[in-house]
Design an enzyme around this catalytic site. Structure first.
Site, PDB file in Angstrom:
ATOM      1  N   GLU A  55     -12.158   3.056   5.478  1.00  0.00           N
ATOM      2  CA  GLU A  55     -11.096   3.405   6.422  1.00  0.00           C
ATOM      3  C   GLU A  55     -11.084   4.919   6.613  1.00  0.00           C
ATOM      4  O   GLU A  55     -10.140   5.606   6.219  1.00  0.00           O
ATOM      5  CB  GLU A  55      -9.739   2.894   5.926  1.00  0.00           C
ATOM      6  CG  GLU A  55      -8.676   2.939   7.002  1.00  0.00           C
ATOM      7  CD  GLU A  55      -7.312   2.493   6.513  1.00  0.00           C
ATOM      8  OE1 GLU A  55      -6.645   1.729   7.228  1.00  0.00           O
ATOM      9  OE2 GLU A  55      -6.903   2.919   5.414  1.00  0.00           O
ATOM     10  N   GLU A  59       0.817  -1.217   0.000  1.00  0.00           N
ATOM     11  CA  GLU A  59       0.000   0.000   0.000  1.00  0.00           C
ATOM     12  C   GLU A  59       0.849   1.266   0.000  1.00  0.00           C
ATOM     13  O   GLU A  59       1.627   1.491   0.928  1.00  0.00           O
ATOM     14  CB  GLU A  59      -0.905   0.011   1.225  1.00  0.00           C
ATOM     15  CG  GLU A  59      -1.812   1.231   1.311  1.00  0.00           C
ATOM     16  CD  GLU A  59      -2.654   1.249   2.568  1.00  0.00           C
ATOM     17  OE1 GLU A  59      -3.579   2.069   2.647  1.00  0.00           O
ATOM     18  OE2 GLU A  59      -2.392   0.437   3.484  1.00  0.00           O
TER      19      GLU A  59
END
Length: 259
Positions: free
Chosen positions: A240, A143
Site C-alpha cells: 500500500e 487498523e
C-alpha cells in the site's frame, strides 16, 4: 520470502481500476487488496480475479463518504444504523470474492462528541461486526492510522488497538499492522511484530517519509523482511505505497530487498 499482495488502490493507478487486476498478475503478484469494492458489481470483480488467477486478501468495510474526507464511521454514535448496514454489504462482497478478512477503518472522532459515548460506540460496533463476520467465516481487522496523515483519527497506535480488541472481547478481531503508520507513530517495528504476532491478522507496507516503495526511506526493509519470516508470519503483506513513478519500473525492490 514474504508473500506480497498488490494494493490496487495505490498501484497501477495509470490504468482504469478494472484493468489493474491484469497488470498486477503480469507484474508477478498472486494476490490483491484494495480499499473498497462497492462501486463495482460483485460478478465483475470476481471475474477479474478468476481471469487473472488472483486471490483477494482484503478490503474494507464501508467507511462513509470517502470523497468528502470521511475515513470510517464506526466511531460516530449517530451513524450506528449505517455502520451495521455496511457490515451486511461487506459480508456479501467478501463472500462473492472469496476474501477472507475485512478491515474496519474506525474513523475520525466527530467534533464535539462525548469521548465516552464514542468509545462505547466503537466497542459495540466492532463487537457486532466481529460476531457477524465470524458467522460468515470471515475475520475482522482494525487498523491504527497515523495522525499526521489523518488528524483526529480515533485509533492511532498498536497499543490502543490491542486495548480495543481486549475491550471488544472477540477472538475474531485482529490488528491490521501497517508498517508505515506504525513507523510514523511509534517505531519499534520488529519488537512490536514479535510481541504481538498472534494478534496481527494482516500486514501492509510503505516506506517513510513519503509513503513510497520499500528502500526509498528510513525503514530497514531487508532486515524487517527477514524478521517477519523468522517470527513465523504466514499471511500476505499488502503493498500500500505510492510509486515514485511507474508502478512496474519501481517493483525491483521485491528482489533487491528480500534476498
Amino acid at each position: 520470502m514474504p508473500k506480497f499482495a498488490a494494493n490496487l488502490t495505490m498501484l497501477f493507478t495509470e490504468l482504469p481500476f478494472m484493468q489493474r487486476f491484469e497488470a498486477a498478475a503480469k507484474a508477478g503478484f498472486e494476490a490483491v487488496e484494495y480499499l473498497f469494492p462497492y462501486p463495482f458489481e460483485k460478478k465483475e470483480l470476481a471475474a477479474a480475479l478468476r481471469a487473472n488467477g488472483l486471490q483477494q486478501v482484503l478490503h474494507n468495510l464501508p467507511a462513509g463518504d470517502w470523497d468528502k474526507g470521511e475515513r470510517g464511521i464506526a466511531c460516530h454514535p449517530e451513524r450506528t444504523s449505517e455502520f451495521r448496514e455496511g457490515i451486511a454489504m461487506a459480508i456479501d462482497y467478501a463472500t462473492a470474492l472469496g476474501c477472507p478478512q475485512l478491515n474496519c477503518l474506525v474513523g475520525k472522532v466527530p467534533e464535539g462528541a462525548d469521548i465516552n459515548v464514542v468509545n462505547r460506540t466503537v466497542i459495540d460496533n466492532l463487537r457486532l461486526a466481529a460476531r457477524e463476520l465470524e458467522a460468515a467465516g470471515l475475520r475482522l481487522l482494525v487498523e491504527p492510522i497515523n495522525t499526521f496523515d489523518i488528524p483526529g483519527f480515533y485509533l492511532n497506535r498498536t497499543d490502543k488497538a490491542l486495548a480495543l480488541i481486549e475491550a471488544v472481547g472477540s477472538p475474531n478481531l485482529k490488528v491490521q499492522y501497517d508498517i508505515y503508520h506504525a513507523q510514523r507513530m511509534e517505531g519499534e517495528l520488529g519488537n512490536t511484530l514479535s510481541k504481538h504476532l498472534a494478534q496481527i491478522g494482516h500486514i501492509q507496507l510503505a516506506d517513510n517519509p513519503g509513503r513510497g516503495e520499500p528502500g526509498t526511506g528510513e525503514i530497514n526493509y531487508p532486515w524487517l523482511f527477514r524478521h517477519i519470516d523468522s517470527i513465523g508470519y504466514e499471511g500476505w503483506i499488502g503493498c500500500e505505497y505510492k510509486p515514485r513513478s511507474d508502478t512496474v519500473d519501481g517493483l525491483g525492490w521485491r528482489e533487491a530487498l528480500t534476498q
